[in-house]
Design an enzyme around this catalytic site. Sequence first.
Site, PDB file in Angstrom:
ATOM      1  N   THR A  12       9.674   3.305  -1.521  1.00  0.00           N
ATOM      2  CA  THR A  12      10.697   4.206  -2.050  1.00  0.00           C
ATOM      3  C   THR A  12      11.853   4.316  -1.075  1.00  0.00           C
ATOM      4  OG1 THR A  12       8.828   5.415  -2.930  1.00  0.00           O
ATOM      5  CG2 THR A  12      10.958   6.430  -3.166  1.00  0.00           C
ATOM      6  N   PRO A  52       0.828  -1.203   0.000  1.00  0.00           N
ATOM      7  CA  PRO A  52       0.000   0.000   0.000  1.00  0.00           C
ATOM      8  C   PRO A  52       0.866   1.259   0.000  1.00  0.00           C
ATOM      9  CG  PRO A  52      -0.546  -1.434   1.851  1.00  0.00           C
ATOM     10  CD  PRO A  52       0.651  -2.003   1.195  1.00  0.00           C
ATOM     11  N   PRO A  53       0.293   2.380  -0.392  1.00  0.00           N
ATOM     12  CA  PRO A  53       1.068   3.606  -0.437  1.00  0.00           C
ATOM     13  C   PRO A  53       1.594   4.014   0.929  1.00  0.00           C
ATOM     14  CG  PRO A  53      -1.240   4.009  -1.025  1.00  0.00           C
ATOM     15  CD  PRO A  53      -1.080   2.560  -0.869  1.00  0.00           C
ATOM     16  N   HIS A  71     -23.155   3.502  20.728  1.00  0.00           N
ATOM     17  CA  HIS A  71     -21.987   2.764  20.249  1.00  0.00           C
ATOM     18  C   HIS A  71     -21.129   2.305  21.422  1.00  0.00           C
ATOM     19  CE1 HIS A  71     -22.534   3.492  16.066  1.00  0.00           C
ATOM     20  NE2 HIS A  71     -22.414   4.805  16.158  1.00  0.00           N
ATOM     21  N   ASP A 106     -22.913   4.803   9.423  1.00  0.00           N
ATOM     22  CA  ASP A 106     -22.892   3.486  10.069  1.00  0.00           C
ATOM     23  C   ASP A 106     -23.576   2.458   9.186  1.00  0.00           C
ATOM     24  OD1 ASP A 106     -21.810   4.772  12.200  1.00  0.00           O
ATOM     25  OD2 ASP A 106     -23.688   4.915  13.323  1.00  0.00           O
ATOM     26  N   GLU A 131     -23.915   8.328  20.115  1.00  0.00           N
ATOM     27  CA  GLU A 131     -22.538   7.904  20.389  1.00  0.00           C
ATOM     28  C   GLU A 131     -22.474   7.022  21.636  1.00  0.00           C
ATOM     29  OE1 GLU A 131     -20.242   8.221  18.263  1.00  0.00           O
ATOM     30  OE2 GLU A 131     -21.222   9.675  16.959  1.00  0.00           O
TER      31      GLU A 131
HETATM   32  P1  ADP Z   1       5.838   4.420  -0.753  1.00  0.00           P
HETATM   33  O1  ADP Z   1       5.672   3.045  -0.225  1.00  0.00           O
HETATM   34  O2  ADP Z   1       4.544   5.013  -1.155  1.00  0.00           O
HETATM   35  O3  ADP Z   1       6.923   4.533  -1.759  1.00  0.00           O
HETATM   36  P2  ADP Z   1       7.599   6.035   0.777  1.00  0.00           P
HETATM   37  O4  ADP Z   1       8.743   5.126   0.813  1.00  0.00           O
HETATM   38  O5  ADP Z   1       7.690   7.180  -0.146  1.00  0.00           O
HETATM   39  O6  ADP Z   1       6.270   5.264   0.514  1.00  0.00           O
HETATM   40  O7  ADP Z   1       7.342   6.548   2.254  1.00  0.00           O
HETATM   41  C1  ADP Z   1       6.991   7.872   2.529  1.00  0.00           C
HETATM   42  C2  ADP Z   1       7.561   8.320   3.839  1.00  0.00           C
HETATM   43  O8  ADP Z   1       7.000   7.590   4.915  1.00  0.00           O
HETATM   44  C3  ADP Z   1       9.042   8.088   3.948  1.00  0.00           C
HETATM   45  O9  ADP Z   1       9.766   9.151   3.429  1.00  0.00           O
HETATM   46  C4  ADP Z   1       9.251   7.949   5.450  1.00  0.00           C
HETATM   47  O10 ADP Z   1       9.389   9.193   6.049  1.00  0.00           O
HETATM   48  C5  ADP Z   1       7.961   7.340   5.923  1.00  0.00           C
HETATM   49  N1  ADP Z   1       8.059   5.895   6.107  1.00  0.00           N
HETATM   50  C6  ADP Z   1       7.366   4.956   5.474  1.00  0.00           C
HETATM   51  N2  ADP Z   1       7.675   3.724   5.900  1.00  0.00           N
HETATM   52  C7  ADP Z   1       8.627   3.868   6.824  1.00  0.00           C
HETATM   53  C8  ADP Z   1       9.377   2.950   7.627  1.00  0.00           C
HETATM   54  N3  ADP Z   1       9.198   1.635   7.562  1.00  0.00           N
HETATM   55  N4  ADP Z   1      10.290   3.461   8.487  1.00  0.00           N
HETATM   56  C9  ADP Z   1      10.482   4.784   8.548  1.00  0.00           C
HETATM   57  N5  ADP Z   1       9.814   5.691   7.831  1.00  0.00           N
HETATM   58  C10 ADP Z   1       8.881   5.260   6.976  1.00  0.00           C
END
Ligand code: ADP
Length: 652
Positions: free
Chosen positions: A230, A224-225, A450, A521, A447
């Site tokens: 990266t 996931p994003p 819940h 809900d 609330e």
């Molecule tokens: P994607 O998976 O979308 O490529 P990125 O690698 O760009 O995500 O992560 C975005 C930011 O989230 C990173 O620059 C970092 O600051 C933070 N981050 C994400 N995962 C970690 C992790 N496992 N440890 C530390 N920082 C993280």
Amino acid sequence: MQPNNKKPKKTIKFSFYWMYAIILIFLIGMYYLDNNSMTKEVSFNEFEQYVQNGGIKKIIIYENKGIATGAVTDSLGEALFGKNYSKDVEALIETEVSRNFDQIVQKWKDEGKYNGIVAPNNDSGWGSILWSIGPILLLIGFWIFMMRRMSGGASGGSGGIFNVGKSKAQIFDKDNAIKVTFQDVAGLSEAKTEIEEIVEFLKNPQRYTELGGKIPKGALLVGPPGTGKTLLAKAVAGEANVPFFSMSGSDFVEMFVGVGASRVRDLFRQAKEKSPCIVFIDEIDAVGRARGKNPNMGANDERENTLNQLLTEMDGFGSNSGVIILAATNRADILDKALLRAGRFDRQIYVELPDLNDRIAIFNVHLKNIKMSNDVDVELLARQTPGFSGADIANVCNEAALIAARHKKDSVERQDFIDAVDRIIGGLEKKSKITTDEEKRSIAIHEAGHAVTSWHLQYANPLIKVTIVPRGKALGAAWYLPEERQITTVQAILDEICSTLGGRAAEELFLGHISTGAANDLERVTKQAYAMVVYYGMSSRLPNISYYDSTGQSYGFTKPYSEERAKLIDEEVSLIISEQYERAKDLLRQYAAGHKELAELLITREVIFTEDVEKIFGKRKWTSRTDEILAAKEAEKTQSELPPANMPPLPE
Ligand code: ADP
């Protein structure tokens, strides 16, 4: 390699408006250069004749062009130009003359044949030159300008039409080394192990090739994003100390046919020159999407060409060439199968959302640079952020620091972190939103409904806090701590549905009327119930059947079941929901007094916490799994401090 990593030059930005300005100036210039005249060419004898007959008012000699013009009188103009003649327009006759024409004119004057004006003119004829080639120049300029815009050449000023096919990869090598190391990547231990091996390949290739093994060509990071794909790739480059080409899948895509493929070729050519090195392609799904099955229908040929080129290049170089390709995507399911086969991306590394322990580690990484007060409990923060990705956690830390700064604090406190989490989950608090007392009471009862139901259901997520302060789009909210679990049982889903329906049930029971407040809900509950029936095969009349399609491709417009079955599904869904609604109402009737107390408390205090609910109902009967995990971790810690039980006695 394009000098993309140059410092940006300070140039005036060339924008579209320039084009308009240039065209305008050109037109104005043309207007003034062309002085609006009509001309007739005549022989020298004729010219002389007209002069002698007094038909010429003014003679202009263009010595360097070897011509002379004469402005004619009205009567001659009418005779020469007929109907076209107009007094507003200068009428001229033009003739070729010899070098000493001025002397001839002087003679005419002396002899009394001519007594008009004589004007020498050394105009080199720029006007006419401009007239003839100006429009072409303008067109060429416009064309170059459009090309530059298309290829994104304006960025860095190095694009131009001739670089369209060059790859736009950013290169990081010794000169501008990436400072990210594996230390900066928290959690993700499995992914890290796999990726560390790639670093080893790059550092000591012979260790692997000596034994006959082949170095993998590529690894695909899937997840996931914001989960750190990266970041991992950057860490590989930082650790392996090799050049790192970074590029996004969309950088290959251009509106010209063939450019994508040529960029792929260029990228690989550069990479091979710099080998050993790493090529990182982010969001590879932009080019790597499965190729269309029907070539005539809406298939994007250009993208397919690019993908084909990528596939060929990945096959094309030997596995020992030292170029390793890392790619990241969050949609591995839509990638072309050919891309995923062994020999291209040999390894798929799954990068998941972090679990509790990973979140603690990620918090620790990001809290390093933050001035914190002592009351911050990292474990609690990690517990309160289930489902958060690494990027979300980085965001929480940053947001907390900003909140603390806004309140002019010296350090970031626990409350700032909690506010940051709340804000990221629920949106901004809107204290100013106008709610009437009656609305407030209705929200409180909802609330509290819940809170009460979830408190008395074994598998419902434990409650953290309930508020009736409007936040984001919601008018009130209950915060839960979702369990860290990998599989969910029927009972757990039913309990969740029941507690989600608790709000509406409380409205019906204690207010006597229901409201739109429960729409959200109901949406969730309906989705969950449908998932139970059609995806998980959990209903009694349709057991063990799943119509879920994990490839997301095959069913298309038709449903894979009959009308009767569709009816059955609907009935089962309604049954599940109505059963749970009754269950919620039963619970609320049973704990009506407690509910009333809780609702009153909410109206006066606007926010209540676990402790308040505990005071009314007593401790919850069930401990949560999160607690168990933390307890186990605590036990591990203390154990490692003690000497192992079966250690041989130390020699005296
Ligand atoms: P994607 O998976 O979308 O490529 P990125 O690698 O760009 O995500 O992560 C975005 C930011 O989230 C990173 O620059 C970092 O600051 C933070 N981050 C994400 N995962 C970690 C992790 N496992 N440890 C530390 N920082 C993280």
